[in-house]
Scaffold this motif. Structure first.
Motif, short mmCIF file in Angstrom:
data_model
loop_
_atom_site.label_atom_id
_atom_site.label_comp_id
_atom_site.label_asym_id
_atom_site.label_seq_id
_atom_site.Cartn_x
_atom_site.Cartn_y
_atom_site.Cartn_z
N GLN A 36 0.84 -1.19 0.00
CA GLN A 36 0.00 0.00 0.00
C GLN A 36 0.88 1.24 0.00
OE1 GLN A 36 -3.52 -0.11 0.04
NE2 GLN A 36 -3.36 2.08 -0.45
N GLY A 72 0.40 5.40 -0.90
CA GLY A 72 -0.54 6.43 -1.32
C GLY A 72 -1.95 5.89 -1.33
N ASN A 73 -2.62 6.06 -2.46
CA ASN A 73 -4.02 5.63 -2.57
C ASN A 73 -4.18 4.31 -3.32
OD1 ASN A 73 -5.02 7.96 -1.28
ND2 ASN A 73 -4.88 9.12 -3.19
N GLY A 74 -3.07 3.61 -3.58
CA GLY A 74 -3.19 2.37 -4.33
C GLY A 74 -2.13 1.36 -3.94
N THR A 87 1.19 -0.93 -4.98
CA THR A 87 2.38 -0.77 -5.81
C THR A 87 3.33 -1.93 -5.55
OG1 THR A 87 2.19 1.64 -5.64
CG2 THR A 87 4.31 0.75 -6.36
#
Length: 303
Positions: free
Chosen positions: A257, A259-261, A263
């Motif tokens: 996780q 930020g908002n997504g 990776t």
């Protein structure tokens, strides 16, 4: 998808062939992989030979070639001289970074590592509270060495009360060496791609360490290797076979996780290195550090 290529069989020859890394034995091809998918090459076999054109192509893509000793610890890393369009300016900013900024960088890295260690312990059903509490004690530059305090609590819980971290040992430590070598290769690639110099560390400052910055930035990701090794040892013992290597090499594709997504680890390392370079240039710290995976994901590593 980024991949780590492991060469463990003696007598193999590595060469470039129309956009591929080709592996040959006695003049016959035994395998190939697109160069654009390679995040790094790890060589354990002593009889391996490589063509100069292949090494040049790997350097152009920022993919390190890591040469390992018998204990799977790295002994040499081949890296490109250039890695970013604004490398000169970023290197100057890195070299001129002020001590207060560097100390804050290391504080955030240590806190992120402790968070990952605590999450790893919780995921495998071990007591994690004392490690979690230590994050509050980390000061600028970690002058009281809370990182070491956390390690003294963490290792007996993660690997057993008899475990001692020893790079030269041939037991569980050898699996850890291999996993950390994979992680170090991916981090080194990210550092160079961000236009930073891997030998100019934030905290690690051994004069003989050409990859001090990579060793700094990989710290929060180490517990991922630890979880995977714990699972491998529980399932198959301490042998470093093909399955164990593939399991550890796949860690760079694990989603985190950020930020908002979500990776992959390899991309998260690139974002972290890039954010550090930008922080050096602006003088304002804004590190892109990932959050720990969910407990089920951590517990399943290596299982």
């Amino acid at each position: 998808m980024d991949q780590i290529i492991d060469i463990a069989t003696d007598g193999r020859h590595l060469s470039r062939d129309r956009g591929f890394l080709k592996v040959s034995e006695d003049g016959a091809e035994v395998g190939r992989i697109p160069l654009d998918q390679i995040a790094g090459v790890i060589v354990h076999a002593h009889g391996t030979t490589c063509s100069a054109s292949l090494l040049t192509e790997l350097a152009d893509r920022g993919a390190p070639v890591v040469l390992c000793a018998a204990n799977h610890a790295p002994r040499s890393v081949l890296m490109p001289l250039e890695g970013h369009h604004a490398q000169g300016a970023r290197l100057r900013a890195q070299w001129q970074a002020r001590t207060p900024l560097l100390k804050q960088v290391w504080k955030q890295v240590v806190v992120a590592k402790i968070d990952m260690q605590a999450a790893a312990l919780k995921a495998v059903g071990e007591v994690h509270g004392p490690v979690t509490m230590l994050r509050r004690k980390v000061t600028s530059g970690d002058t009281t060495n809370v990182e070491a305090q956390a390690a003294r609590l963490y290792w007996p819980l993660m690997m057993g009360s008899e475990f001692r971290r020893d790079r030269a040992a041939s037991d569980t430590n050898a699996l850890l060496n291999y996993g950390y070598t994979v992680l170090r290769a991916a981090t080194s690639r990210a550092v160079v791609a961000a236009g930073l110099h891997p030998s100019i560390g934030v905290h690690h400052a051994n004069r003989g360490n050409a990859f001090a910055l990579a060793d700094d930035l990989m710290e929060p990701f180490r517990p991922l290797v630890d979880c995977a090794v714990r699972g491998l040892v529980a399932r198959n013992g301490v042998q470093i076979d093909t399955e164990a290597k593939q399991t550890l090499a796949r860690l760079i594709a694990l989603d985190l996780q950020l930020g908002n997504g979500l990776t992959p680890v390899s991309v998260a390392l690139c974002k972290l290195a890039t954010s550090l370079g930008q922080s050096f240039e602006t003088g304002k710290l804004a590190l892109a550090l990932p959050a720990p995976p969910d407990p089920l994901t951590l517990a399943g590593l290596g299982a």
